[in-house]
Design an enzyme around this catalytic site. Sequence first.
Site, PDB file in Angstrom:
ATOM      1  N   LYS A  59     -57.940  10.539  -1.631  1.00 23.95           N
ATOM      2  CA  LYS A  59     -58.408  11.280  -0.215  1.00 23.95           C
ATOM      3  C   LYS A  59     -59.711  11.599  -0.580  1.00 23.95           C
ATOM      4  O   LYS A  59     -60.516  11.555   0.735  1.00 23.95           O
ATOM      5  CB  LYS A  59     -57.599  12.778  -0.521  1.00 23.95           C
ATOM      6  N   ASN A  60     -60.430  11.964  -1.546  1.00 24.59           N
ATOM      7  CA  ASN A  60     -61.766  12.609  -1.457  1.00 24.59           C
ATOM      8  C   ASN A  60     -62.750  11.627  -1.465  1.00 24.59           C
ATOM      9  O   ASN A  60     -63.989  11.954  -1.371  1.00 24.59           O
ATOM     10  CB  ASN A  60     -62.031  13.498  -2.796  1.00 24.59           C
ATOM     11  N   CYS A  62     -61.610  29.281   1.611  1.00 23.47           N
ATOM     12  CA  CYS A  62     -60.193  28.925   1.273  1.00 23.47           C
ATOM     13  C   CYS A  62     -59.451  29.598  -0.072  1.00 23.47           C
ATOM     14  O   CYS A  62     -60.389  30.511  -0.671  1.00 23.47           O
ATOM     15  CB  CYS A  62     -60.139  27.438   1.016  1.00 23.47           C
ATOM     16  N   ARG A  83     -66.464  28.704  -1.080  1.00 27.06           N
ATOM     17  CA  ARG A  83     -67.033  27.627  -0.478  1.00 27.06           C
ATOM     18  C   ARG A  83     -68.041  27.494   0.402  1.00 27.06           C
ATOM     19  O   ARG A  83     -67.952  27.028   1.467  1.00 27.06           O
ATOM     20  CB  ARG A  83     -65.633  26.836  -0.058  1.00 27.06           C
ATOM     21  N   ASP A  85     -59.972  19.686 -10.132  1.00 26.99           N
ATOM     22  CA  ASP A  85     -58.870  19.329  -9.504  1.00 26.99           C
ATOM     23  C   ASP A  85     -57.725  18.883 -10.375  1.00 26.99           C
ATOM     24  O   ASP A  85     -56.515  18.729  -9.806  1.00 26.99           O
ATOM     25  CB  ASP A  85     -59.158  18.104  -8.489  1.00 26.99           C
ATOM     26  N   ARG A 135     -51.151  17.424   1.882  1.00 32.17           N
ATOM     27  CA  ARG A 135     -52.387  17.347   2.361  1.00 32.17           C
ATOM     28  C   ARG A 135     -53.146  16.415   1.278  1.00 32.17           C
ATOM     29  O   ARG A 135     -54.074  15.652   1.679  1.00 32.17           O
ATOM     30  CB  ARG A 135     -53.419  18.390   2.107  1.00 32.17           C
TER      31      ARG A 135
END
Length: 417
Positions: A22-23, A116, A121, A304, A397
């Site tokens: 994803k990243n 978030c 952030r 993460d 997500r």
Amino acid sequence: MDKMVVVGNGPLKGSVATSGAKNAALPILFSTLLAEGEHVFRNVPKLKDIESTAELLQSLGCETRWDGDVFRVKVSRLQSYEASYDLVRKMRASFLCMGPMLAKYGEAVVSQPGGCAIGSRPIDLHLEGFKALGAEITQKEGYVHAATPKLKGSTFLFETVTVGGTENVMMAATLAKGKTVLENAAKEPEIVDLAEYLNKMGAKITGHGTSVITIEGVEKLTPAEHSIMPDRIEAGTLLIAGAITKGHVTVTKCVPAHLEALIIKMRDAGFKIETTKDTMTVFPCESWNAVDITTAPHPLFPTDLQAQYMALMAVANGTTVITETVFENRFMHVQELIRLGSDITPKTRVAVVRGRPNELTGAQVMATDLRASASLVLAGLVAKGETVVNRIYHLDRGYEKLEDKLSSLGAVIRRIE
Ligand code: EPZ
């Protein structure tokens, strides 16, 4: 509101493939704004965040479509340089459209991403980087306006290692006049994947993967093709799923070299882990020891994977000290793990986890952010009885069909619409 029901069902067994990262996919999809024409991508994960990115690209006048497993992005001269609040608030990474638009069109108006669950952030370093390249930055009504007749290369030092900041400024520098040197740049594998795609489009980037990235500006970039790198965070999550259930699991289509920090810690804890170039196998382990971690930028332990690792330590022998140095509020999963019977004391940036092997019991829990939701699913795999993870949209997500992948390994897990 979807829920995930997980029933503790003993060791997982078998092999499971990792999806695309994803990243890496998110910045690479935004980089298409740098080059008009059709871009072709393989191994793009089918995730909510990818849908959100497609929506934003379409709002700017691009066409995106799935062609079987191939994801195509057709970029023509943009009709708008504005990324709206409605789109950006759904996904902070949307801010990565600013660098490409600023470089290609000399103008970008992007809603400031809010904070978030895991932290404030900020984007100040993105903006400092754009200013260093000669952009005029103004902020009003919650939007950041950036404009420049032409970006000019320069040297910029990031005072904090920032993945998104490095990606945004690196993308902007590809079309700047002259040379840009980014110092204290992030070294994550996703940065390398993005730089490799930019170079396929004709950019001249060297040093990616080190803390000094050099970009020689070019006049124009042209669309190319790329296969997105495997998702190291999903791979690590699946490896931990095998480990925490005392199972025997092989994760395929991954890059173990991207996960050295995790593998070292799990081996220290007592797990036997074998790797090849693109697979990792964890073997059954009856009990494992507490091993402290401190999260930090790559190649150190990834933030993460902190929540997932905490679930593993919640049922280890001994007490683990987990230090989170990247985000200021990334312990939202702690109270939920406690609901499952974990013994954890969260402090500022440090959590003390007193392992309780075989002691977790199922309960209703609440997902608060993407990786926290993964941590709760992992704990549910070993908790006695049924665990219901609410607000599972957080999981969707960043994980492609996680319940199918875990079921294929023998987990008892189902989604309730
Ligand atoms: C990326 O977020 C990832 N997201 C995050 O993954 C990941 O946790 C993070 O990098 C760290 O590895 C994507 O790639 C889409 P940062 P990013 O900028 O770029 C401070 C997930 O679960 N900072 O590297 O937003 C910031 O406050 C997500 O997939 C500034 O101070 O992270 C933080 O403390 C969650 N000013 C630190 O840097 C800035 O301008 C690292 O943030 C930018 C960042």
